[in-house]
Design an enzyme around this catalytic site. Sequence first.
Site, PDB file in Angstrom:
ATOM      1  N   CYS A 198       0.792  -1.243   0.000  1.00 31.49           N
ATOM      2  CA  CYS A 198       0.000   0.000   0.000  1.00 31.49           C
ATOM      3  C   CYS A 198       0.822   1.290   0.000  1.00 31.49           C
ATOM      4  CB  CYS A 198      -0.987  -0.028   1.160  1.00 31.49           C
ATOM      5  SG  CYS A 198      -2.037  -1.489   1.089  1.00 31.49           S
ATOM      6  N   HIS A 213      -3.771   6.859   2.841  1.00 31.27           N
ATOM      7  CA  HIS A 213      -4.116   5.599   2.171  1.00 31.27           C
ATOM      8  C   HIS A 213      -5.542   5.200   2.551  1.00 31.27           C
ATOM      9  CE1 HIS A 213      -4.274   1.583   0.816  1.00 31.27           C
ATOM     10  NE2 HIS A 213      -4.028   1.027   1.985  1.00 31.27           N
ATOM     11  N   ASN A 244     -10.124  -0.494  -0.585  1.00 38.74           N
ATOM     12  CA  ASN A 244      -8.662  -0.395  -0.503  1.00 38.74           C
ATOM     13  C   ASN A 244      -8.049  -0.892  -1.814  1.00 38.74           C
ATOM     14  OD1 ASN A 244      -5.949  -0.824   0.006  1.00 38.74           O
ATOM     15  ND2 ASN A 244      -6.261  -1.768   2.016  1.00 38.74           N
TER      16      ASN A 244
HETATM   17  N1  COA Z   1     -19.482  -9.237   7.576  1.00 33.84           N
HETATM   18  C1  COA Z   1     -20.014  -9.624   8.741  1.00 33.84           C
HETATM   19  N2  COA Z   1     -19.250 -10.045   9.781  1.00 33.84           N
HETATM   20  C2  COA Z   1     -17.922 -10.064   9.607  1.00 33.84           C
HETATM   21  C3  COA Z   1     -17.311  -9.676   8.409  1.00 33.84           C
HETATM   22  C4  COA Z   1     -18.150  -9.254   7.372  1.00 33.84           C
HETATM   23  N3  COA Z   1     -17.676  -8.839   6.172  1.00 33.84           N
HETATM   24  N4  COA Z   1     -15.973  -9.810   8.539  1.00 33.84           N
HETATM   25  C5  COA Z   1     -15.751 -10.276   9.780  1.00 33.84           C
HETATM   26  N5  COA Z   1     -16.927 -10.435  10.425  1.00 33.84           N
HETATM   27  C6  COA Z   1     -17.167 -10.917  11.782  1.00 33.84           C
HETATM   28  C7  COA Z   1     -16.055 -11.785  12.299  1.00 33.84           C
HETATM   29  O1  COA Z   1     -16.212 -13.115  11.842  1.00 33.84           O
HETATM   30  C8  COA Z   1     -16.251 -11.660  13.781  1.00 33.84           C
HETATM   31  O2  COA Z   1     -17.306 -12.521  14.172  1.00 33.84           O
HETATM   32  P1  COA Z   1     -17.236 -13.325  15.564  1.00 33.84           P
HETATM   33  O3  COA Z   1     -17.195 -12.248  16.612  1.00 33.84           O
HETATM   34  O4  COA Z   1     -18.485 -14.123  15.530  1.00 33.84           O
HETATM   35  O5  COA Z   1     -15.967 -14.113  15.503  1.00 33.84           O
HETATM   36  C9  COA Z   1     -16.747 -10.218  13.962  1.00 33.84           C
HETATM   37  O6  COA Z   1     -17.192  -9.800  12.657  1.00 33.84           O
HETATM   38  C10 COA Z   1     -15.671  -9.284  14.436  1.00 33.84           C
HETATM   39  O7  COA Z   1     -14.500  -9.518  13.662  1.00 33.84           O
HETATM   40  P2  COA Z   1     -13.220  -8.657  13.845  1.00 33.84           P
HETATM   41  O8  COA Z   1     -12.186  -9.115  12.857  1.00 33.84           O
HETATM   42  O9  COA Z   1     -12.838  -8.638  15.288  1.00 33.84           O
HETATM   43  O10 COA Z   1     -13.787  -7.227  13.439  1.00 33.84           O
HETATM   44  P3  COA Z   1     -13.084  -5.831  13.466  1.00 33.84           P
HETATM   45  O11 COA Z   1     -13.932  -4.894  14.213  1.00 33.84           O
HETATM   46  O12 COA Z   1     -11.640  -5.930  13.838  1.00 33.84           O
HETATM   47  O13 COA Z   1     -13.156  -5.410  11.927  1.00 33.84           O
HETATM   48  C11 COA Z   1     -11.724  -5.269  10.019  1.00 33.84           C
HETATM   49  C12 COA Z   1     -12.495  -6.176  10.957  1.00 33.84           C
HETATM   50  C13 COA Z   1     -10.989  -6.124   9.000  1.00 33.84           C
HETATM   51  C14 COA Z   1     -12.730  -4.361   9.305  1.00 33.84           C
HETATM   52  C15 COA Z   1     -10.748  -4.411  10.851  1.00 33.84           C
HETATM   53  O14 COA Z   1      -9.966  -5.214  11.694  1.00 33.84           O
HETATM   54  C16 COA Z   1      -9.841  -3.611   9.983  1.00 33.84           C
HETATM   55  O15 COA Z   1     -10.268  -2.708   9.295  1.00 33.84           O
HETATM   56  N6  COA Z   1      -8.520  -3.893  10.001  1.00 33.84           N
HETATM   57  C17 COA Z   1      -7.577  -3.238   9.142  1.00 33.84           C
HETATM   58  C18 COA Z   1      -7.644  -3.917   7.806  1.00 33.84           C
HETATM   59  C19 COA Z   1      -6.966  -3.154   6.725  1.00 33.84           C
HETATM   60  O16 COA Z   1      -7.353  -2.044   6.442  1.00 33.84           O
HETATM   61  N7  COA Z   1      -5.972  -3.763   6.132  1.00 33.84           N
HETATM   62  C20 COA Z   1      -5.259  -3.248   5.043  1.00 33.84           C
HETATM   63  C21 COA Z   1      -4.292  -2.244   5.497  1.00 33.84           C
HETATM   64  S1  COA Z   1      -3.338  -1.730   4.145  1.00 33.84           S
END
Ligand code: COA
Length: 315
Positions: free
Chosen positions: A108, A242, A272
């Site tokens: 990224c 980003h 993204n």
């Molecule tokens: N729809 C519905 N539920 C979803 C889901 C989706 N698309 N993706 C994950 N979940 C669920 C998970 O399975 C989890 O369920 P559980 O509690 O039953 O296990 C719950 O949502 C919470 O998951 P979690 O991963 O803890 O959520 P979060 O609040 O951390 O959000 C991201 C997940 C990926 C959105 C977040 O961590 C994030 O934005 N991280 C940075 C990612 C990023 O930008 N990466 C690239 C950087 S260059």
Amino acid sequence: MNIIGTGSALPKKIVTNDELSSFLDTSDEWITSRTGIRSRHVISDEKIEDLGMEAARRAIADAGLEISDIDFFICSNVINEYVTPGISCIIAAGLGMKCPCIDINCACPGFIYAMDIADTYISAGKYSNVLIVCPEEPTRMTSWEDRSTCVLFGDGAGAAVFTKGDNLKATRLSADPAPDKIWQFHKLTPTPYITKEETEVPLQMKGRDVFRFAVSTSARDIRELLAGVNMTIDDVDYFMIHQANMRIIEGIRNALGVEEKRFPTNIADHGNSSSASCPILLDECNRKGLFKKGDILVFSAFGAGLLSAAAILEW
Ligand code: COA
């Protein structure tokens, strides 16, 4: 160096959160509230190198140059259909460009890494007009059965042209190597001698760790970069962050204590798009006439590696 042109090109297929909900256990409400993404452009019948060529042509035209004026070309790309040659060569061939070209894979923050490389060459007097193109198709890396990754990404290409000058005030590249945070394996051709186990694994990500890394690193990069050239947050007109996740962008904005209007975003319509994200946002803001001469832009990006980078550019 100075920026003299921007360009971008997007796949025509737009996929909404509701469309994803038709085959994944997810919802528009979950995706919008956790990421700020409403829809994304996704490659269908296009080739990513063609989008790269289109973005390059637009940036070169915006710069008022001809393709033959470009004397160095940097491509930032994570994945494409070719293993070799580099996608810079594929795009150069399509454009009829004969100058040296290189590929970097810095995920990224690739656009800012490429700016740093371009500035080093231009400052050394080696090249005059450098083209940077970031063609990215991260939707080809995730499993489309994995709701925790595939909803986050979109495809596209961003480009910019740079020339001699002193508008790039500073860059800061950094690495905190942790390959277990965002990774993907692909299988190589087997040989009669391979005895180790090799597997194909789609993109994996420790979402929460990456989230924390992104907010803390970006805020640190921006503060340290500005302090290094005796500037403050108040001197900055626009923060070009980003576009990974609206909550990350908001986290950075709150950490820096900056009002919303200085943080342009397009995450809602793009998701993204890896290193294409910053130059696509830059091009959209440029085409809308957002920037005026003398505006100070701060870029900040973070991603797989883990790598991060920031830059201060006077428009
Ligand atoms: N729809 C519905 N539920 C979803 C889901 C989706 N698309 N993706 C994950 N979940 C669920 C998970 O399975 C989890 O369920 P559980 O509690 O039953 O296990 C719950 O949502 C919470 O998951 P979690 O991963 O803890 O959520 P979060 O609040 O951390 O959000 C991201 C997940 C990926 C959105 C977040 O961590 C994030 O934005 N991280 C940075 C990612 C990023 O930008 N990466 C690239 C950087 S260059």
